[in-house]
Design a protein around this motif. Structure first.
Motif, PDB file in Angstrom:
ATOM      1  N   THR A   1       0.836  -1.205   0.000  1.00  0.00           N
ATOM      2  CA  THR A   1       0.000   0.000   0.000  1.00  0.00           C
ATOM      3  C   THR A   1       0.869   1.252   0.000  1.00  0.00           C
ATOM      4  OG1 THR A   1      -1.734  -1.192   1.215  1.00  0.00           O
ATOM      5  CG2 THR A   1      -1.840   1.215   1.241  1.00  0.00           C
ATOM      6  N   LEU A   2       1.905   1.255   0.818  1.00  0.00           N
ATOM      7  CA  LEU A   2       2.833   2.385   0.870  1.00  0.00           C
ATOM      8  C   LEU A   2       3.532   2.579  -0.477  1.00  0.00           C
ATOM      9  CD1 LEU A   2       4.122   4.599   2.577  1.00  0.00           C
ATOM     10  CD2 LEU A   2       5.858   2.953   3.272  1.00  0.00           C
ATOM     11  N   ALA A   3       3.921   1.471  -1.110  1.00  0.00           N
ATOM     12  CA  ALA A   3       4.569   1.557  -2.416  1.00  0.00           C
ATOM     13  C   ALA A   3       3.604   2.133  -3.459  1.00  0.00           C
ATOM     14  CB  ALA A   3       5.071   0.192  -2.861  1.00  0.00           C
ATOM     15  N   LEU A   4       2.340   1.712  -3.425  1.00  0.00           N
ATOM     16  CA  LEU A   4       1.346   2.239  -4.358  1.00  0.00           C
ATOM     17  C   LEU A   4       1.107   3.736  -4.137  1.00  0.00           C
ATOM     18  CD1 LEU A   4      -1.308  -0.612  -4.562  1.00  0.00           C
ATOM     19  CD2 LEU A   4       0.150   0.233  -6.388  1.00  0.00           C
ATOM     20  N   ILE A   5       1.068   4.141  -2.869  1.00  0.00           N
ATOM     21  CA  ILE A   5       0.888   5.571  -2.562  1.00  0.00           C
ATOM     22  C   ILE A   5       2.070   6.377  -3.076  1.00  0.00           C
ATOM     23  CG2 ILE A   5       0.791   7.248  -0.658  1.00  0.00           C
ATOM     24  CD1 ILE A   5      -0.947   5.182   0.854  1.00  0.00           C
ATOM     25  N   LEU A   6       3.293   5.867  -2.889  1.00  0.00           N
ATOM     26  CA  LEU A   6       4.484   6.566  -3.369  1.00  0.00           C
ATOM     27  C   LEU A   6       4.510   6.634  -4.893  1.00  0.00           C
ATOM     28  CD1 LEU A   6       7.219   5.239  -0.918  1.00  0.00           C
ATOM     29  CD2 LEU A   6       6.188   7.517  -0.979  1.00  0.00           C
ATOM     30  N   ILE A   7       4.117   5.560  -5.558  1.00  0.00           N
ATOM     31  CA  ILE A   7       4.057   5.566  -7.024  1.00  0.00           C
ATOM     32  C   ILE A   7       3.005   6.560  -7.512  1.00  0.00           C
ATOM     33  CG2 ILE A   7       3.409   4.181  -9.036  1.00  0.00           C
ATOM     34  CD1 ILE A   7       4.753   1.786  -7.601  1.00  0.00           C
ATOM     35  N   ALA A   8       1.829   6.567  -6.863  1.00  0.00           N
ATOM     36  CA  ALA A   8       0.773   7.514  -7.249  1.00  0.00           C
ATOM     37  C   ALA A   8       1.237   8.955  -7.033  1.00  0.00           C
ATOM     38  CB  ALA A   8      -0.496   7.237  -6.448  1.00  0.00           C
ATOM     39  N   ALA A   9       1.924   9.224  -5.926  1.00  0.00           N
ATOM     40  CA  ALA A   9       2.434  10.574  -5.658  1.00  0.00           C
ATOM     41  C   ALA A   9       3.464  10.973  -6.720  1.00  0.00           C
ATOM     42  CB  ALA A   9       3.041  10.645  -4.266  1.00  0.00           C
ATOM     43  N   ALA A  10       4.329  10.041  -7.104  1.00  0.00           N
ATOM     44  CA  ALA A  10       5.328  10.338  -8.129  1.00  0.00           C
ATOM     45  C   ALA A  10       4.667  10.634  -9.473  1.00  0.00           C
ATOM     46  CB  ALA A  10       6.306   9.177  -8.263  1.00  0.00           C
ATOM     47  N   VAL A  11       3.637   9.857  -9.825  1.00  0.00           N
ATOM     48  CA  VAL A  11       2.919  10.088 -11.076  1.00  0.00           C
ATOM     49  C   VAL A  11       2.222  11.440 -11.054  1.00  0.00           C
ATOM     50  CG1 VAL A  11       0.943   9.301 -12.466  1.00  0.00           C
ATOM     51  CG2 VAL A  11       2.636   7.646 -11.666  1.00  0.00           C
ATOM     52  N   LEU A  12       1.553  11.775  -9.947  1.00  0.00           N
ATOM     53  CA  LEU A  12       0.886  13.073  -9.838  1.00  0.00           C
ATOM     54  C   LEU A  12       1.885  14.234  -9.912  1.00  0.00           C
ATOM     55  CD1 LEU A  12      -1.815  12.326  -7.127  1.00  0.00           C
ATOM     56  CD2 LEU A  12      -2.174  12.751  -9.563  1.00  0.00           C
ATOM     57  N   PHE A  13       3.045  14.062  -9.269  1.00  0.00           N
ATOM     58  CA  PHE A  13       4.081  15.093  -9.320  1.00  0.00           C
ATOM     59  C   PHE A  13       4.573  15.280 -10.756  1.00  0.00           C
ATOM     60  CE2 PHE A  13       8.532  16.425  -9.117  1.00  0.00           C
ATOM     61  CZ  PHE A  13       8.394  17.613  -8.414  1.00  0.00           C
TER      62      PHE A  13
ATOM     63  N   MET B   1       2.919  14.598 -13.507  1.00  0.00           N
ATOM     64  CA  MET B   1       1.840  15.216 -14.281  1.00  0.00           C
ATOM     65  C   MET B   1       1.765  16.715 -14.015  1.00  0.00           C
ATOM     66  SD  MET B   1      -1.168  12.339 -14.004  1.00  0.00           S
ATOM     67  CE  MET B   1      -2.419  13.446 -14.561  1.00  0.00           C
ATOM     68  N   GLN B   2       1.960  17.103 -12.756  1.00  0.00           N
ATOM     69  CA  GLN B   2       1.910  18.519 -12.413  1.00  0.00           C
ATOM     70  C   GLN B   2       3.041  19.284 -13.098  1.00  0.00           C
ATOM     71  OE1 GLN B   2       2.956  19.504  -8.401  1.00  0.00           O
ATOM     72  NE2 GLN B   2       1.757  21.394  -8.437  1.00  0.00           N
ATOM     73  N   ARG B   3       4.207  18.686 -13.171  1.00  0.00           N
ATOM     74  CA  ARG B   3       5.365  19.360 -13.765  1.00  0.00           C
ATOM     75  C   ARG B   3       5.321  19.397 -15.290  1.00  0.00           C
ATOM     76  NH1 ARG B   3       7.006  22.609 -10.185  1.00  0.00           N
ATOM     77  NH2 ARG B   3       7.536  21.625  -8.233  1.00  0.00           N
ATOM     78  N   THR B   4       4.647  18.466 -15.931  1.00  0.00           N
ATOM     79  CA  THR B   4       4.658  18.391 -17.396  1.00  0.00           C
ATOM     80  C   THR B   4       3.369  18.879 -18.048  1.00  0.00           C
ATOM     81  OG1 THR B   4       3.902  16.086 -17.329  1.00  0.00           O
ATOM     82  CG2 THR B   4       6.291  16.465 -17.378  1.00  0.00           C
ATOM     83  N   THR B   5       2.305  19.082 -17.291  1.00  0.00           N
ATOM     84  CA  THR B   5       1.054  19.552 -17.871  1.00  0.00           C
ATOM     85  C   THR B   5       1.154  21.040 -18.168  1.00  0.00           C
ATOM     86  OG1 THR B   5      -0.195  17.896 -16.636  1.00  0.00           O
ATOM     87  CG2 THR B   5      -1.436  19.764 -17.501  1.00  0.00           C
ATOM     88  N   PRO B   6       0.835  21.468 -19.387  1.00  0.00           N
ATOM     89  CA  PRO B   6       0.906  22.896 -19.716  1.00  0.00           C
ATOM     90  C   PRO B   6      -0.081  23.707 -18.884  1.00  0.00           C
ATOM     91  CG  PRO B   6       0.611  21.561 -21.691  1.00  0.00           C
ATOM     92  CD  PRO B   6       0.423  20.654 -20.518  1.00  0.00           C
TER      93      PRO B   6
END
Length: 196
Positions: free
Chosen positions: A7-19, A21-26
């Motif tokens: 669960t912790l690994a999934l949360i960290l992966i989701a946080a990394a994906v969201l981060f 997306m935030q950095r690359t979304t225009p």
């Protein structure tokens, strides 16, 4: 314990994906902003509404023109940059009122408002199929000459989801020794350097 680690690994992966997306979304301004149409001098930049071809750039310490029967001479602490261009409306009559000089260090200069009604200056009225010559006049710092860009769009606010012309000012007048050619006085009464 394994379940908690998963669960912790999934949360960290989701946080990394969201981060990521935030950095690359225009941003909204990038999504709905102007669409640059790029060209060099003596090339035509064709936007949706108009075509523009920069013919000549001149630099001067003083400009002169006649206004209401009087000779006007204006000086500047920097340089006068005079851009002569050929413009044509594409499908409907319109006016060009905005032009900007984007310098190499990110400084943007609006057209000078110190010169009152010199000939061939904005606003420039355009009609479909009829080529018109006009000028854009700027007061710039001498270090803003190289690698500059002329940015032009029709009257009004900056375009949203529409084209604006970006012309690289890459054919500047040079003296025999390679230095920038700066004239002491340029008369705006005549439209020199415009090619039919």
């Amino acid at each position: 314990m394994k379940r908690r680690l998963a669960t912790l690994a999934l949360i960290l992966i989701a946080a990394a994906v969201l981060f990521a997306m935030q950095r690359t979304t225009p941003r909204y301004d990038e999504l709905t902003g102007a669409i640059p149409v790029r060209a060099g001098m003596h090339e035509t930049a064709s936007t949706r509404l108009f075509d523009i071809e920069v013919q000549r750039v001149q630099f001067a310490r003083k400009i002169a023109y006649r206004y209401i029967g009087k000779d006007v001479v204006l000086t500047t602490s920097g340089l006068w940059a005079i851009v002569t261009a050929s413009l044509t409306a594409r499908s409907e009559s319109m006016s060009i009122t905005r032009g900007f000089w984007d310098g190499p260090q990110g400084l943007r200069y609006e057209q000078s408002d110190r010169a009152v009604n010199p000939p061939h200056m904005t606003p420039i009225r355009l009609d479909p199929g009829l080529s018109t010559f006009g000028r854009f006049l700027f007061e710039i710092r001498p270090d803003q000459v190289g690698d500059a860009t002329l940015v032009v769009w029709p009257s009004g606010l900056p375009p949203r989801l529409d084209a604006e012309a970006h012309i690289a000012l890459d054919d500047l007048p040079r003296a025999a020794n390679g230095a920038l050619e700066v004239t002491d006085l340029v008369s705006l009464n005549r439209l020199e350097g415009a090619q039919p």
